[in-house]
Design an enzyme around this catalytic site. Structure first.
Site, PDB file in Angstrom:
ATOM      1  CD  GLU A 222      -2.996  -1.189   2.166  1.00 41.98           C
ATOM      2  OE1 GLU A 222      -4.184  -1.441   1.896  1.00 41.98           O
ATOM      3  OE2 GLU A 222      -2.593  -1.033   3.328  1.00 41.98           O
TER       4      GLU A 222
ATOM      5  CD  GLU B 230      -4.222  -6.628   2.748  1.00 38.56           C
ATOM      6  OE1 GLU B 230      -5.267  -5.995   3.066  1.00 38.56           O
ATOM      7  OE2 GLU B 230      -3.076  -6.177   2.899  1.00 38.56           O
TER       8      GLU B 230
END
Length: 746
Positions: free
Chosen positions: A439, A513
């Protein structure tokens, strides 16, 4: 001695450290190396874990600006530990928001920190060795002194820092001093979703090294098949021309012994190797033997291939059923060790995971050794996340995602983090994929990190999910990334973007994820499993995340969990840290058991019941690629009568014959529960059920239920009685306020 503030300089990560090298522990002799189960077994290791003298400072900067001279501390603290877990400073939980004002490379002028010191005794005989001090993790940055002399500086919280301290040692008592800073310029690159802890959080130890010794070594698995394993072994040494190599097979027998030269690659070929996999984690033992030391490396020999966007391990199609794992323990916060890692990894196997992503930083050697031993495929991730840029005021959320990733000022810091991650861990065969980080958007920094990884290790896959957020106006190449990795896509989005038109697919697909396990989650596992099984190109699913993060302010017997905001911390992300399949004490949430069942590796595919002979023939399918059903599973059969009550039965454990079992029943049996029990000691890993005849269920009539119930109303509550049970509902909130069952108030 006036020191530069290294911690506010993006070009400086390490001062006075030894170069990054493969993780290893030297042993004193071959027997010790072969029989050891822990690095602490080595006679050449001096364990510095334990109680240190300690002093916490709300602002340590004045001492850094002077001479790193500190008053004698008055407190004690265990090492490793986070100082917030011992009453200093305050715990702080943030998902992505930076916890300090965004002003890189600078950190607040009031900089919390701590001073650690302890003595270690060195004999005259021991001084004939060389000595290195190893730190396995310090958050966020630290200085080291020995006998009042500056040794060095290091940052990157989740990395090894090794210093040669031989020039600073004397016979007798030696003082070691460590000055730890809560924040550094690295704080902007370590913005992971976690409680923000500080201190010496990893093991600390001395290594007594031989004067003539191996400095580093690497093993490349150039080509591995069932016929032969072709390896490249490179040994670096400034003091040795050759060393002895011994390789011992998984059965304990020697398969190779020879002298090899240092400082040049050596080709090794092992005929008919026993290959490593999640189902059968076969391990060879490689020993590098010198006059003064023996270095051991377990070899997990396997091949990794991507063909037509499908993943193959050892030539067989394999899918990654994974979970994201943070270092988080109820007792010690971010401090994990061999024991806690082993507990978690065994629980993963019990829940039918075969893969783990090290979210979002590398682990210690203990973790990877256990993954080799237990059979878990690893996506190993660099300590690099700058998610907080999306929350900077007025800058446009995801429009600002690439702010750091595309800034060349962070190039050296990014590449250093990839080096600190890849080089120590490259010899662990369980690692099948390197991840550049998490991220952080995409840009030249991430691209150069991935390029470096490809150059150093062309034999593993590369991963980075943030490529999806790249600036499409810039012509970035996707050759440094081997998978389309995404987060939290719905089934519809996966089909629309990837699977409805497979001809446009250029890489396999995975969700690094998904199935966010917060609250009543995760949901939809069966639907994701169906899509996973349908498409060969869908190679991996990784649940977010393994266990809840929290701090217990109660006792072990009566815990009181606290989350973000409970400590006066701001900004914070409330209870978003409670998003795991497991409770902080590693008890299972219901979602953990659902995952075990949905991803059970064995399923009943068909059954036939011969009512004349009262025999039930049951057929099974399995996901095992390298082993047989018979090697992995035995069946426990539970029998039920017409009311669903369990019946006693002697013949309750059966082994399969050619993926079939035959179960003898009688007329009392109305249903069967078939439990799959692991022969590897992981317990029940799933079940299926058969209903042979309709169960008889006696349901009370509406009239009977009405007679057994009553409703009473007061000004504040509604009291509902159902037989012996009573429920009280608040008229103000509409919530259940109490329940009495079997005369006990709940």
């Amino acid at each position: 001695m006036k020191l530069k503030t290294f911690f506010e300089d993006l070009e400086i990560n390490r001062v006075g450290t030894l170069p990054h090298r493969s993780y290893y522990i030297p042993f004193s002799e071959v027997f010790e190396a072969k029989e050891s189960h822990s690095k602490l077994d080595s006679k050449l290791l001096v364990n510095l874990n334990g109680e240190w003298d300690f002093q916490y400072f709300e602002n340590i900067r004045p001492y850094i600006d002077e001479q790193l001279a500190f008053p004698q501390p008055t407190k004690k603290i265990p090492v490793p530990a986070a100082w917030q877990m011992h009453g200093y400073d305050q715990p702080h939980y943030s998902n992505y928001e930076y916890v300090i004002p965004f002003d890189p490379p600078y950190v607040p002028n009031e900089l919390p920190g701590a001073y650690y010191t302890r003595d270690v005794s060195i004999t005259k005989e021991e001084l004939k060795n060389e000595h290195e001090i190893v730190f396995e993790g310090v958050d966020s940055a630290f200085y080291v002194k020995v006998n009042q002399q500056f040794v060095g500086y290091s940052q990157i919280s989740r990395s090894y820092s090794i210093f040669d301290i031989q020039p600073f040692l004397i016979e007798g008592k030696n003082q070691i001093e460590v000055i730890v800073l809560k924040w550094s310029d690295g704080t902007y690159l370590e913005d992971q979703d976690k409680f923000r802890f500080s201190g010496i959080i990893g093991d600390v130890y001395l290594l007594k090294r031989a004067v003539k010794r191996i400095d580093d070594f690497s093993i490349e698995q150039r080509e591995v098949t069932k016929d032969e394993a072709c390896l490249n072994l490179s040994i670096e040494s400034a003091t040795l021309a050759e060393v002895s190599l011994q390789i011992i097979g998984p059965d304990g027998h020697e398969v190779m012994y020879q002298k090899i030269k240092t400082n040049e690659p050596t080709s090794i070929v092992l005929a008919e190797p026993r290959l490593w996999s999640d189902e059968r984690p076969e391990l060879y033992t490689l020993l590098l033997i010198t006059a003064g030391e023996v270095i051991r490396q377990k070899l997990a020999l396997r091949s990794i291939q991507l063909k037509n966007n499908v993943l193959y391990i050892n030539g067989k199609q394999k899918k990654l059923v994974g979970v994201n794992h943070h270092d988080s323990t109820l007792e010690n916060g971010p401090v994990a060790n061999q024991e806690s890692y082993k507990k978690d990894l065994i629980l993963m196997k019990k829940l039918n995971f075969n893969a783990v992503r090290t979210a979002h930083y590398p682990k210690t050697g203990d973790f990877y050794e256990l993954c080799d031993e237990l059979g878990l495929y690893v996506i190993s991730e660099s300590d690099f996340e700058c998610h907080g840029v999306v929350a900077l005021p007025g800058l446009g959320w995801n429009d600002n995602y690439n702010m750091i990733a595309k800034d060349p000022a962070y190039l050296s810091a990014g590449i250093e983090r990839m080096k600190a991650h890849l080089l120590p861990n490259r010899n662990f065969g369980s690692i099948i994929m390197w991840s550049a980080g998490n991220e952080s958007g995409y840009g030249i920094v991430l691209e150069e990190m991935l390029k470096y990884a490809r150059e150093v290790d062309p034999y593993r896959m590369l991963h980075y999910e943030g490529y999806h957020y790249r600036d499409r106006s810039i012509a970035y190449s996707d050759e440094w990334i081997d998978v389309h990795s995404r987060m939290y896509l719905s089934i519809e989005e996966l089909n629309t973007e990837y699977f409805d038109d497979k001809e446009q697919l250029t890489k396999p697909v995975m969700l690094c994820e998904y199935a966010h396990a917060m609250g009543n989650g995760p949901g939809g596992l069966e639907d994701y499993h169906a899509l996973f099984e349908k498409h060969d190109e869908f190679i991996g699913l990784f649940v977010w995340e393994w266990a809840d993060h929290t701090i217990n302010i109660g006792t072990k017997e009566a815990p009181k969990y606290r989350y973000g905001g409970d400590f006066g911390d701001f900004p914070h992300s409330n209870s978003f840290c409670m998003d795991g399949l497991l409770l902080p004490n590693r008890a299972f949430h219901p979602g953990a058991l659902e995952h075990r069942q949905v991803f059970r590796p064995v399923r009943m595919s068909h059954y036939e019941w011969n009512q004349d002979t009262q025999q039930v023939e049951i057929e099974f399918s399995s996901d095992y690629q390298f082993t047989s059903l018979q090697e992995n599973i035995y069946f426990k059969i539970i029998y039920f009568d017409q009311f669903g009550k369990e019946l006693p039965h002697n013949d309750s454990e059966l082994l399969s014959d050619n993926n079939h079992i035959f179960v003898q029943v009688d007329k009392k049996v109305y249903g069967l529960l078939i439990k799959y029990i692991s022969k590897q000691g992981f317990g029940e890993i799933g079940f299926d059920q058969i209903q042979l005849k309709p169960f008889e269920v006696k349901r009370p009539s509406y009239l009977e239920m009405a007679e057994a119930s009553s409703v009473e109303e007061t000004q504040a509550s509604i009291h509902i009685k159902l037989g012996t049970k009573q429920y009280d509902v608040s008229k103000t909130s509409g919530l259940l306020t109490s329940a009495i069952i079997d005369k006990k108030r709940c």
